[in-house]
Design a protein around this motif. Structure first.
Motif, PDB file in Angstrom:
ATOM      1  N   GLY A   1      -7.618   3.667   9.901  1.00  0.00           N
ATOM      2  CA  GLY A   1      -7.353   2.233   9.811  1.00  0.00           C
ATOM      3  C   GLY A   1      -7.389   1.720   8.385  1.00  0.00           C
ATOM      4  N   THR A   2      -8.297   2.237   7.562  1.00  0.00           N
ATOM      5  CA  THR A   2      -8.393   1.781   6.162  1.00  0.00           C
ATOM      6  C   THR A   2      -7.144   2.161   5.384  1.00  0.00           C
ATOM      7  N   ASN A   3      -6.542   3.295   5.696  1.00  0.00           N
ATOM      8  CA  ASN A   3      -5.320   3.711   5.004  1.00  0.00           C
ATOM      9  C   ASN A   3      -4.089   2.971   5.523  1.00  0.00           C
ATOM     10  N   VAL A   4      -4.117   2.620   6.797  1.00  0.00           N
ATOM     11  CA  VAL A   4      -3.014   1.846   7.367  1.00  0.00           C
ATOM     12  C   VAL A   4      -2.845   0.537   6.601  1.00  0.00           C
ATOM     13  N   LYS A   5      -3.958  -0.077   6.305  1.00  0.00           N
ATOM     14  CA  LYS A   5      -3.947  -1.353   5.588  1.00  0.00           C
ATOM     15  C   LYS A   5      -3.314  -1.222   4.203  1.00  0.00           C
ATOM     16  N   LEU A   6      -3.451  -0.035   3.595  1.00  0.00           N
ATOM     17  CA  LEU A   6      -2.948   0.179   2.232  1.00  0.00           C
ATOM     18  C   LEU A   6      -1.490   0.608   2.198  1.00  0.00           C
ATOM     19  N   HIS A   7      -0.991   1.197   3.289  1.00  0.00           N
ATOM     20  CA  HIS A   7       0.355   1.780   3.269  1.00  0.00           C
ATOM     21  C   HIS A   7       1.133   1.375   4.523  1.00  0.00           C
ATOM     22  N   THR A   8       1.296   0.098   4.699  1.00  0.00           N
ATOM     23  CA  THR A   8       1.958  -0.405   5.914  1.00  0.00           C
ATOM     24  C   THR A   8       3.408   0.064   6.025  1.00  0.00           C
ATOM     25  N   ASP A   9       4.112   0.190   4.899  1.00  0.00           N
ATOM     26  CA  ASP A   9       5.507   0.627   4.949  1.00  0.00           C
ATOM     27  C   ASP A   9       5.636   2.051   5.474  1.00  0.00           C
TER      28      ASP A   9
END
Length: 421
Positions: free
Chosen positions: A265-273
């Motif tokens: 989830g923390t990485n999703v927030k950083l790389h939404t594209d």
């Protein structure tokens, strides 16, 4: 004409008519036509019983094309859509289709072994009528709520007539195939080697693999692998990032195969594209928790937060909440399973560890797959920023799998479970 003559003619006509008319035989004595009993007059109840038995011998119930011989729950989902609910029981699952008055029991391979049919019209049938039409059952099983009359049909399948004790009228029927119901669980050993692990680390890993296999067997909602069919799934943990994950997505797209991404989830927030690209390319976007920490070491509230927050992050990007989670490190316990189920998740682990996080050479990554490959394998890889060798290995792995005639599918198709809630 004189009246005496007319009277004599009428008497003679009556006598001759009587001599030429045969007395009708009872319907039961009429010869059958091709062994079918069409002339016999039957009550509506008797006709329904006859219909029930005829369909049951073919493994079917009324108003359903699916059988307990060769149908799968995936076929039902394709034709009828998603069930209203799925209940897990020891040794199988039951999918309820309320509008169809039908419930399907299916095993781990998705094979249907039980079809149950409910309809108010069945209540017209009594125990006495059933016994009169098809005889005594081979077994009568009773409990506080109902009596189950079991009839053995051809091909060793069973027709069960269930009578609630308070009415003694037919409540529902069940067509049951014991051979499919009792099929042993197909649970694989976890494979994969690395020469970079110490003896102690290797021993600990082997112990964990043995324990998690046993745990999987005991928990219906936890998966190590798929059914014993020539299909496998490629899974990628720990992403997304902005280099390796996009490269892996491109490779999968080039080879026209589907991948399964367990994102943090923390990485999703950083790389939404990147998340959006994975989803729009037809790959599954699944949960790896919010942070990469061992859920089995947390309290219930913390486990809930890790699962719920990660799901919300993914939903904010793709518009759907995942229904599959992989706990970090594969660590799980009763509490993690319980919370996952409460939040609508299945837990999916792996049966082949490429160990791309330990011995990172692309040759070892490919060898761990090719030399250990079995039907239904779930293959573990990673897609975070230092997995350049995984990127290099992936095309070679896909080509090897295709050469061996394995179909590469997503987890939803491999396991017959929902990917999204």
């Amino acid at each position: 004409m004189h009246k005496p003559i007319l009277l004599i003619i009428l008497i003679l006509f009556t006598i001759l008519s009587g001599c030429s008319t045969k007395k009708s035989l009872p319907i039961e004595d009429l010869p059958s036509n091709n062994n079918e009993w069409h002339p016999k007059e039957v009550s509506p109840s008797s006709f329904e019983i006859e219909q029930i038995v005829k369909l049951a011998n073919n493994g079917m119930v009324i108003d359903s094309p699916f059988t307990v011989f060769e149908s799968t729950i995936q076929q039902v989902r394709s034709d009828w859509g998603e069930p209203d609910q799925i209940d897990e029981v020891a040794g199988g699952s039951y999918a309820t289709y309320k509008e169809r008055n039908t419930v399907f029991g299916f095993n781990q391979d998705g094979e249907i072994y039980d079809v149950r049919f409910y309809n108010n019209n069945l209540r017209e049938l009594t125990i006495e009528e059933v016994e009169h039409e098809i005889g005594q059952p081979i077994d009568i099983r009773k409990n506080n709520q109902e009596s189950i009359y079991v009839y053995e049909l051809k091909n060793e399948i069973e027709l069960k007539m269930i009578f609630p004790n308070d009415t003694k009228r037919l409540g529902h029927i069940s067509i049951y195939n014991p051979a499919l119901a009792k099929a042993e669980q197909y649970v694989l050993d976890i494979k994969g080697n690395s020469n970079q692990l110490s003896d102690k680390a290797w021993k600990n890993m082997q112990n964990w693999r043995d324990q998690i296999k046993k745990f999987t067997v005991e928990h219906k909602n936890v998966y190590l692998n798929g059914p014993n069919k020539k299909r496998v799934a490629l899974t990628f943990d720990d992403g997304p990032d902005d280099i390796i994950t996009p490269a892996i997505i491109n490779i999968l797209n080039d080879y026209k195969v589907k991948g399964n991404f367990f994102f943090l989830g923390t990485n999703v927030k950083l790389h939404t594209d990147v998340v959006r690209k994975a989803y729009e390319s037809g790959h599954l976007v699944l949960s790896h928790s919010l942070n990469h920490i061992e859920l089995s070491k947390l309290g219930k509230g913390e486990v809930e937060k890790e699962i719920v927050s990660a799901g919300e992050e993914i939903q904010s990007v793709i518009g759907k909440k995942p229904a599959i989670i992989r706990p970090p490190y594969g660590e799980t316990n009763e509490q993690v399973v319980s919370v996952s189920e409460e939040q609508g998740y299945s837990i999916v682990l792996w049966s082949i560890d490429t160990l791309d996080w330990s011995q990172r050479e692309s040759t070892n990554i490919v060898d761990n797959v090719v030399k250990n490959l079995r039907n239904g394998d779930i293959i573990l890889m990673h897609s975070d920023s230092d997995k350049t060798e995984t990127e290099k290995a992936l095309p070679l792995m896909i080509e090897a799998l295709e050469k061996m005639d394995f179909e590469i599918v997503n987890l939803e198709d491999l396991l017959n479970i929902k990917a999204y809630q």
